[in-house]
Design a protein around this motif. Structure first.
Motif, PDB file in Angstrom:
ATOM      1  N   TYR A  71       0.792  -1.233   0.000  1.00  0.00           N
ATOM      2  CA  TYR A  71       0.000   0.000   0.000  1.00  0.00           C
ATOM      3  C   TYR A  71       0.826   1.285   0.000  1.00  0.00           C
ATOM      4  O   TYR A  71       0.273   2.373  -0.133  1.00  0.00           O
ATOM      5  CB  TYR A  71      -0.989  -0.006   1.174  1.00  0.00           C
ATOM      6  N   ALA A  72       2.128   1.160   0.146  1.00  0.00           N
ATOM      7  CA  ALA A  72       2.983   2.351   0.142  1.00  0.00           C
ATOM      8  C   ALA A  72       3.007   2.972  -1.245  1.00  0.00           C
ATOM      9  O   ALA A  72       3.019   2.269  -2.253  1.00  0.00           O
ATOM     10  CB  ALA A  72       4.401   1.976   0.569  1.00  0.00           C
ATOM     11  N   SER A  73       2.996   4.292  -1.267  1.00  0.00           N
ATOM     12  CA  SER A  73       3.159   5.008  -2.534  1.00  0.00           C
ATOM     13  C   SER A  73       4.627   4.913  -2.928  1.00  0.00           C
ATOM     14  O   SER A  73       5.511   5.169  -2.126  1.00  0.00           O
ATOM     15  CB  SER A  73       2.767   6.475  -2.366  1.00  0.00           C
ATOM     16  N   ARG A  74       4.860   4.540  -4.161  1.00  0.00           N
ATOM     17  CA  ARG A  74       6.244   4.395  -4.654  1.00  0.00           C
ATOM     18  C   ARG A  74       6.554   5.514  -5.634  1.00  0.00           C
ATOM     19  O   ARG A  74       5.674   6.234  -6.053  1.00  0.00           O
ATOM     20  CB  ARG A  74       6.410   3.047  -5.319  1.00  0.00           C
ATOM     21  N   GLY A  75       7.817   5.640  -5.979  1.00  0.00           N
ATOM     22  CA  GLY A  75       8.204   6.706  -6.895  1.00  0.00           C
ATOM     23  C   GLY A  75       7.864   8.064  -6.311  1.00  0.00           C
ATOM     24  O   GLY A  75       7.360   8.941  -7.001  1.00  0.00           O
ATOM     25  N   VAL A  76       8.098   8.194  -5.011  1.00  0.00           N
ATOM     26  CA  VAL A  76       7.682   9.373  -4.266  1.00  0.00           C
ATOM     27  C   VAL A  76       8.493  10.603  -4.657  1.00  0.00           C
ATOM     28  O   VAL A  76       9.682  10.509  -4.891  1.00  0.00           O
ATOM     29  CB  VAL A  76       7.902   9.188  -2.755  1.00  0.00           C
ATOM     30  N   GLU A  77       7.785  11.689  -4.681  1.00  0.00           N
ATOM     31  CA  GLU A  77       8.459  12.970  -4.823  1.00  0.00           C
ATOM     32  C   GLU A  77       9.186  13.266  -3.545  1.00  0.00           C
ATOM     33  O   GLU A  77       8.745  12.859  -2.472  1.00  0.00           O
ATOM     34  CB  GLU A  77       7.436  14.062  -5.103  1.00  0.00           C
ATOM     35  N   VAL A  78      10.283  13.982  -3.647  1.00  0.00           N
ATOM     36  CA  VAL A  78      11.040  14.355  -2.453  1.00  0.00           C
ATOM     37  C   VAL A  78      11.325  15.845  -2.477  1.00  0.00           C
ATOM     38  O   VAL A  78      11.258  16.486  -3.519  1.00  0.00           O
ATOM     39  CB  VAL A  78      12.381  13.571  -2.349  1.00  0.00           C
ATOM     40  N   ALA A  79      11.639  16.367  -1.322  1.00  0.00           N
ATOM     41  CA  ALA A  79      12.091  17.754  -1.194  1.00  0.00           C
ATOM     42  C   ALA A  79      13.583  17.700  -0.888  1.00  0.00           C
ATOM     43  O   ALA A  79      14.073  16.743  -0.291  1.00  0.00           O
ATOM     44  CB  ALA A  79      11.346  18.462  -0.070  1.00  0.00           C
ATOM     45  N   LEU A  93       0.731  20.979  -3.163  1.00  0.00           N
ATOM     46  CA  LEU A  93      -0.654  21.312  -3.537  1.00  0.00           C
ATOM     47  C   LEU A  93      -0.992  20.762  -4.912  1.00  0.00           C
ATOM     48  O   LEU A  93      -2.051  20.162  -5.108  1.00  0.00           O
ATOM     49  CB  LEU A  93      -0.871  22.822  -3.524  1.00  0.00           C
ATOM     50  N   ASP A  94      -0.107  20.976  -5.867  1.00  0.00           N
ATOM     51  CA  ASP A  94      -0.347  20.510  -7.232  1.00  0.00           C
ATOM     52  C   ASP A  94      -0.483  18.994  -7.310  1.00  0.00           C
ATOM     53  O   ASP A  94      -1.280  18.471  -8.084  1.00  0.00           O
ATOM     54  CB  ASP A  94       0.769  20.971  -8.171  1.00  0.00           C
ATOM     55  N   ALA A  95       0.297  18.290  -6.487  1.00  0.00           N
ATOM     56  CA  ALA A  95       0.271  16.823  -6.506  1.00  0.00           C
ATOM     57  C   ALA A  95      -0.779  16.239  -5.566  1.00  0.00           C
ATOM     58  O   ALA A  95      -1.038  15.045  -5.597  1.00  0.00           O
ATOM     59  CB  ALA A  95       1.656  16.276  -6.134  1.00  0.00           C
ATOM     60  N   GLY A  96      -1.377  17.071  -4.718  1.00  0.00           N
ATOM     61  CA  GLY A  96      -2.383  16.597  -3.779  1.00  0.00           C
ATOM     62  C   GLY A  96      -1.800  15.723  -2.684  1.00  0.00           C
ATOM     63  O   GLY A  96      -2.425  14.757  -2.248  1.00  0.00           O
ATOM     64  N   ILE A  97      -0.592  16.061  -2.225  1.00  0.00           N
ATOM     65  CA  ILE A  97       0.063  15.277  -1.181  1.00  0.00           C
ATOM     66  C   ILE A  97       0.342  16.153   0.038  1.00  0.00           C
ATOM     67  O   ILE A  97       0.477  17.364  -0.072  1.00  0.00           O
ATOM     68  CB  ILE A  97       1.369  14.621  -1.671  1.00  0.00           C
ATOM     69  N   ARG A  98       0.416  15.508   1.197  1.00  0.00           N
ATOM     70  CA  ARG A  98       0.588  16.254   2.435  1.00  0.00           C
ATOM     71  C   ARG A  98       1.935  16.028   3.117  1.00  0.00           C
ATOM     72  O   ARG A  98       2.235  16.702   4.095  1.00  0.00           O
ATOM     73  CB  ARG A  98      -0.538  15.905   3.407  1.00  0.00           C
ATOM     74  N   HIS A  99       2.723  15.076   2.609  1.00  0.00           N
ATOM     75  CA  HIS A  99       4.020  14.787   3.230  1.00  0.00           C
ATOM     76  C   HIS A  99       5.057  14.504   2.150  1.00  0.00           C
ATOM     77  O   HIS A  99       4.766  13.789   1.192  1.00  0.00           O
ATOM     78  CB  HIS A  99       3.926  13.566   4.146  1.00  0.00           C
ATOM     79  N   LEU A 100       6.242  15.054   2.335  1.00  0.00           N
ATOM     80  CA  LEU A 100       7.352  14.787   1.417  1.00  0.00           C
ATOM     81  C   LEU A 100       8.586  14.391   2.216  1.00  0.00           C
ATOM     82  O   LEU A 100       8.971  15.103   3.149  1.00  0.00           O
ATOM     83  CB  LEU A 100       7.717  16.031   0.604  1.00  0.00           C
ATOM     84  N   PRO A 101       9.220  13.294   1.826  1.00  0.00           N
ATOM     85  CA  PRO A 101      10.511  12.990   2.423  1.00  0.00           C
ATOM     86  C   PRO A 101      11.518  14.055   1.997  1.00  0.00           C
ATOM     87  O   PRO A 101      11.441  14.591   0.888  1.00  0.00           O
ATOM     88  CB  PRO A 101      10.879  11.635   1.810  1.00  0.00           C
ATOM     89  N   VAL A 102      12.441  14.368   2.885  1.00  0.00           N
ATOM     90  CA  VAL A 102      13.508  15.328   2.574  1.00  0.00           C
ATOM     91  C   VAL A 102      14.798  14.539   2.422  1.00  0.00           C
ATOM     92  O   VAL A 102      15.131  13.715   3.281  1.00  0.00           O
ATOM     93  CB  VAL A 102      13.646  16.393   3.684  1.00  0.00           C
ATOM     94  N   VAL A 103      15.508  14.782   1.322  1.00  0.00           N
ATOM     95  CA  VAL A 103      16.757  14.072   1.063  1.00  0.00           C
ATOM     96  C   VAL A 103      17.912  15.054   0.920  1.00  0.00           C
ATOM     97  O   VAL A 103      17.731  16.200   0.531  1.00  0.00           O
ATOM     98  CB  VAL A 103      16.665  13.182  -0.190  1.00  0.00           C
TER      99      VAL A 103
END
Length: 124
Positions: A71-79, A93-103
């Motif tokens: 169930y994990a979202s893959r190919g995640v966007e990162v900050a 906002l554009d992607a409709g997501i509330r959390h981004l991993p930071v790398v």
């Protein structure tokens, strides 16, 4: 403001082989909305959010025993740490997501939420 000044460095993580019941326990205990899914080497393979758990509840007969990897979202966007919070917030906002991993240098160093970005942009 740069992301490096507002992300949360204590990333709650689970492994792809962990059950959703375990992942949900981690989310509740840490009072967060998403966690990083990492492999044995610590490499980010996805992100598991409350929304993913809700989807599992509707699709699985016994959702607690399903695996995080299912169930994990893959190919995640990162900050990235050097990015501006306004730019990251716009992407979220554009992607409709509330959390981004930071790398940083390809390594997971934290997590930034829309709440983090909103707080900075609202009170700045």
């Amino acid at each position: 403001m740069k992301i490096e000044y507002l992300y949360q460095p204590d990333v709650v993580r689970c492994r792809p082989s962990d059950t959703l019941a375990h992942a949900a326990h981690l989310l509740v205990r840490a009072r967060i909305g998403a966690l990083a899914v990492v492999d044995d080497d610590g490499t980010l393979v996805g992100i598991l959010s409350e929304r993913d758990l809700a989807r599992a509840m509707t699709e699985q007969r016994e959702p607690g025993s399903a695996l995080a990897s299912s169930y994990a979202s893959r190919g995640v966007e990162v900050a990235r740490q050097h990015e501006d919070s306004w730019t990251v917030g716009r992407r979220m906002l554009d992607a409709g997501i509330r959390h981004l991993p930071v790398v940083s240098d390809g390594q997971l160093v934290g997590m930034v939420s829309m709440r983090d970005v909103l707080a900075v942009e609202t009170w700045a």
